[in-house]
Structure formats: structure tokens, C-alpha cells
Design a protein around this motif. Structure first.
Motif, PDB file in Angstrom:
ATOM      1  N   GLY A  64     -24.218  41.283 -54.959  1.00 29.37           N
ATOM      2  CA  GLY A  64     -24.315  41.185 -53.504  1.00 29.37           C
ATOM      3  C   GLY A  64     -23.878  42.474 -52.813  1.00 29.37           C
ATOM      4  N   GLY A  68     -26.492  45.193 -51.303  1.00 29.94           N
ATOM      5  CA  GLY A  68     -26.367  45.212 -49.858  1.00 29.94           C
ATOM      6  C   GLY A  68     -25.912  46.555 -49.310  1.00 29.94           C
TER       7      GLY A  68
ATOM      8  N   GLU B  89     -25.003  32.306 -42.154  1.00 39.76           N
ATOM      9  CA  GLU B  89     -24.543  32.607 -43.519  1.00 39.76           C
ATOM     10  C   GLU B  89     -24.709  31.397 -44.417  1.00 39.76           C
ATOM     11  OE1 GLU B  89     -22.824  33.392 -40.806  1.00 39.76           O
ATOM     12  OE2 GLU B  89     -22.547  35.581 -40.906  1.00 39.76           O
ATOM     13  N   TRP B 116     -32.092  40.070 -40.032  1.00 34.45           N
ATOM     14  CA  TRP B 116     -30.878  39.888 -40.838  1.00 34.45           C
ATOM     15  C   TRP B 116     -31.123  38.845 -41.932  1.00 34.45           C
ATOM     16  CZ3 TRP B 116     -27.621  35.779 -41.927  1.00 34.45           C
ATOM     17  CH2 TRP B 116     -26.369  36.093 -42.444  1.00 34.45           C
ATOM     18  N   LYS B 120     -31.712  38.934 -46.286  1.00 30.01           N
ATOM     19  CA  LYS B 120     -30.800  38.269 -47.215  1.00 30.01           C
ATOM     20  C   LYS B 120     -31.471  37.194 -48.068  1.00 30.01           C
ATOM     21  CE  LYS B 120     -26.257  39.230 -45.592  1.00 30.01           C
ATOM     22  NZ  LYS B 120     -26.676  40.569 -45.219  1.00 30.01           N
TER      23      LYS B 120
END
Lengths: 289, 163
Positions: A64, A68, B89, B116, B120
Motif C-alpha cells: 500500500g 501509493g 476509506e 481519489w 485506490k
């Protein structure tokens, strides 16, 4: 090593590198590493299946943060690693010369090429998207963009015929794009890999991005190829028979597989290994006022 | 949902066609039953199904958790499992908590939140404020256990260049 150890009578204990720390193999096993003529050089840890699984956990944990990080930041960190490799040039020449039975000057060429390659791959960090991404002209009012992303945890079987240049040539392209790696060092000449770990440990590379195991390639590769939390595997260090077996195990969770092929490690590597461990993500977004 | 028409897949007025085999229909039924048995709440509109062939009515489950089979396994039928979240999240974590990664969808009014989230989500295609869009110029294909490679676009063509 004898000429280097005139003063230091304590023999160096080479260790595994997992999650940014240097454990012994949980099995407590070691094996003898010899030079090209069969003379004893050092004992290296003989990693077990459990060590392989621990390394996957460490690599997943690091994914992660590393994926990231900005591409620019990853490039800076890898470039800094190359600077540190340069500082340890003599040590690597020594280990490559011993392990591969090369003269000091030939080993020097290998080490220089490896450092140059590390720098070359570091430069690709913020450039892969330009060659692997695309803005797609779809028939409709949509903004549609494809970008390359790291595939995840990659198991790397380092080539057996090139203990440092080959090693760098499989690690650098896998991690520069944001993947994290579990690496099996060349079985017969693992010392350059274990010393590379010492460089990585003191660099800014987050712990767990690269995890290095030494031991029997077939023994460590089997649990990695079958592991459900490994996303891809580079079979560079497997012979044809082992590669077939590993590829079957890897199919279970659709790992991305890079098959072994004859590679001249000193030749221009191209972008193949860089692009092998990427996924393409395509995002659709409506356009309108 | 009650306006969805189930019927002849060749009729352009049809919203939901037939299931492709008795085996697949049995699998959809088994998973839907497991959803109920594991505590999720099932809802389907009153819906007339054709008398012959393999059909399943559009079905919605609420109160689904990540542990439920209907959240973990691919149903490949007109069944929607609804999970809830409180923060973006949490939504990302739940969406990524699967061995699959073919597609994902985001609905939000905030542009920066779309980018965003799209960044992810571990899926090959992300539809934001739209869904189920396909185009030959747009690469389609999944992450993880949702397949190898991409079809469409430059990435789809690229595979034909490895000869």
C-alpha cells in the motif's frame, strides 16, 4: 574473502532480508556457498516454506505504501540505492568474482553494468505511464483514461547464471512501478544478493518492498507459486521442468507469469520486464455541462 | 426494479434475459438461498417469469456483510448485494476485499473524490457516475482473479503484436 578478513577473525553471518530486518531462517538451516572452484566461501541461510510465507506477508504489508508513493519519490529512492551500490562496488566485485569464477576486471564490468541498470530503471518510475497508458477515443460523451498500475506482490526467481547483474535486472523493473517483491537469490551464488539486502536496508526503501531469500530455488519457489496472496511470478531462475510445475501452481489464482527465456543480461533489457507486472486500469467519466 | 422486464433476450424491450443453463440457474438459486440463510434480507419485485426456460427474477439483498457468500462469490445472475459504509476509506477497503477485480463503480457529486477512489480501487475498469459502459477503443479486463490481459483499445491491440 581471506584477504579481507586478515584483521577480522569473526566470520560474517549472511542473513535473510524480510520486512526490512535480517532474520535467520526460521528452520535454523544453512548451506555452504562455494566459489566456482568449489572452495568454501560462506554459509548462507537455507530458507524454508515458512520463510517464504513470512516474506509474502511482509511484501503485502509494504504494498500500500510503496504503490501509493509518487512515481517521482520511488525514482528518487531507487536512484539513491544506486549511489549506495557504487559505494560498495569493491565488495560486490569481490563476491561476483568469487561466485561466478570471473576475473576482477570481468566482475567489475558486471557490477558497473548492474549499477547502470539500476539507475536506468530508476529513471523509468515516472515515465512508464507515458508508454503504457492511453486516453481512449470512445464513441460517446465520456472522458476515458487507461493508466498502468502495479499488479501487487511479485515473486522473483533470480537468474542462476548472473548473480548480480541478472538479480538487479529482475528486481529493479518489478519494484520501480510500485510492486513489492519476494526474491529468491541465485542458488549457487547468493552472496551478492544478500549483500544487496544490506544496501537496501540502509536506503530509504521502505521495509518489505524487497524481501530476499536464499536457499534451494525449487523448495522456496513452490509455496510462492501456489500462494494465494502473490499476484505474479518471474520464472527467470527456473529450469524448464521446474517452470512448468510452477506455472501450473500459479494458474490456481491467475498469477501473471513471466516464463523463463534465454536472456543476455548485459544487453539492453528493453521495457519487457517493466511492463510485465502492470495492470491497466480504465476509468470512465461522463462529460457534460 | 419492479419495472424491469424479464423475458426473451432477443426482444429489445427486455431488460433481463434468460440464465444460460440449468446448472447456472441452480448456482444462482443456491447462492440466493445462502444469502437468506446467512441472515441477509431478500427482496424481489412481483415479477412474471416465462413458463419455459431458465429464469431468475431481479433480486436485491440488504444487510449483507463481507462474510456472506453473496458478497464473496461471483453470482453471475440478476442479484445485487448491498453493503453499507460510513467513510470513503471503508468503501474502498470493502470493495477491494475480494480475490476478484474486474470492474467497479463510483457514484458521487464530488470530482476529486471520484479520482481519489478510482485511484485506490483495485479493478480493471472503473465507471464513475455511469455504469456498464463498453467501447472497442477502451481496454476491458480485470485485476487479480478476474482474468489475464485486456480486450479493446491500444492494450487489446498490443497482445496481437507479440508474434
Amino acid at each position: 574473502m581471506s584477504d579481507r578478513n586478515d584483521r577480522l577473525s569473526v566470520l560474517k553471518t549472511y542473513k535473510l532480508f524480510v520486512g526490512g530486518t535480517f532474520p535467520r531462517s526460521e528452520s535454523g538451516r544453512v548451506y555452504e556457498v562455494t566459489d566456482a572452484k568449489g572452495k568454501w566461501l560462506a554459509n548462507a541461510p537455507l530458507a524454508s516454506r515458512k520463510d517464504a510465507r513470512d516474506a509474502v506477508v511482509a511484501a503485502r504489508k509494504a504494498f500500500g505504501g510503496w504503490s501509493g508513493a509518487t512515481a517521482y519519490n520511488r525514482g528518487q529512492i531507487l536512484y539513491r540505492v544506486a549511489e549506495m551500490l557504487e559505494g560498495r562496488r569493491d565488495q560486490f566485485i569481490h563476491e561476483v568474482a568469487d561466485g561466478e569464477g570471473l576475473s576482477k576486471s570481468k566482475a567489475g564490468l558486471q557490477v558497473d553494468a548492474a549499477i547502470d541498470r539500476w539507475v536506468w530503471y530508476a529513471g523509468w518510475s515516472d515515465k512508464t505511464a507515458q508508454i503504457a497508458g492511453s486516453a481512449n477515443p470512445v464513441a460517446g460523451p465520456y472522458f476515458n483514461l487507461s493508466s498502468p498500475e502495479p499488479t501487487g506482490v511479485v515473486a522473483l526467481l533470480a537468474p542462476q547464471d548472473s548473480s548480480f547483474l541478472g538479480l538487479v535486472s529482475v528486481i529493479a523493473p518489478a519494484i520501480v512501478t510500485g510492486n513489492t517483491a519476494v526474491v529468491i537469490a541465485a542458488e549457487g551464488a547468493p552472496l551478492p544478493a544478500l549483500s544487496l539486502a544490506e544496501v537496501l536496508a540502509t536506503s530509504d526503501l521502505p521495509g518489505g518492498v524487497v524481501n530476499l531469500l536464499s536457499g534451494r530455488t525449487a523448495e522456496i519457489a513452490a509455496p510462492l507459486a501456489a500462494h494465494q496472496d502473490v499476484n505474479a511470478i518471474d520464472l527467470a531462475g527456473a529450469d524448464a521442468e521446474l517452470a512448468t510445475e510452477l506455472e501450473k501452481a500459479a494458474a490456481e489464482n491467475l498469477k501473471r507469469v513471466l516464463r523463463p527465456q534465454a536472456v543476455d543480461w548485459s544487453a539492453d533489457p528493453g521495457t519487457g520486464r517493466l511492463l510485465a507486472f502492470l495492470e491497466t486500469k480504465t476509468v470512465w467519466h461522463p462529460m457534460g455541462v | 426494479m419492479s419495472t424491469l422486464r424479464v423475458g426473451d433476450p432477443l426482444d429489445k424491450n427486455t431488460d433481463i434475459g434468460a440464465v444460460n443453463s440449468a446448472e447456472q440457474l441452480a448456482r444462482i438459486r443456491a447462492l440466493a438461498d445462502a444469502g437468506e440463510a446467512e441472515g441477509a434480507e431478500r427482496w424481489a419485485p412481483a415479477c412474471e417469469l416465462p413458463s419455459s426456460g431458465y429464469w431468475f427474477p431481479p433480486t436485491l439483498f440488504t444487510g449483507v456483510t463481507q462474510a456472506h457468500r453473496i458478497a464473496r462469490e461471483e453470482i453471475f445472475g440478476p442479484v445485487l448485494s448491498v453493503l453499507t459504509f460510513r467513510t470513503p476509506e471503508e468503501a474502498v477497503a470493502k470493495a477491494n476485499n475480494t480475490p476478484y477485480g474486474l470492474s467497479a463503480g463510483i457514484w458521487t457529486e464530488k470530482g476529486s473524490r471520484i479520482l481519489w477512489m478510482a485511484n485506490k480501487l483495485r479493478a480493471g475498469v472503473v465507471w464513475s457516475n455511469t455504469f456498464n459502459k463498453f467501447d472497442p477503443a477502451s481496454p476491458f479486463g480485470g485485476y487479480k482473479e478476474s482474468g489475464y490481459g485486456r480486450e479493446g483499445g491500444r492494450h487489446g491491440l498490443e497482445a496481437y503484436l507479440d508474434v
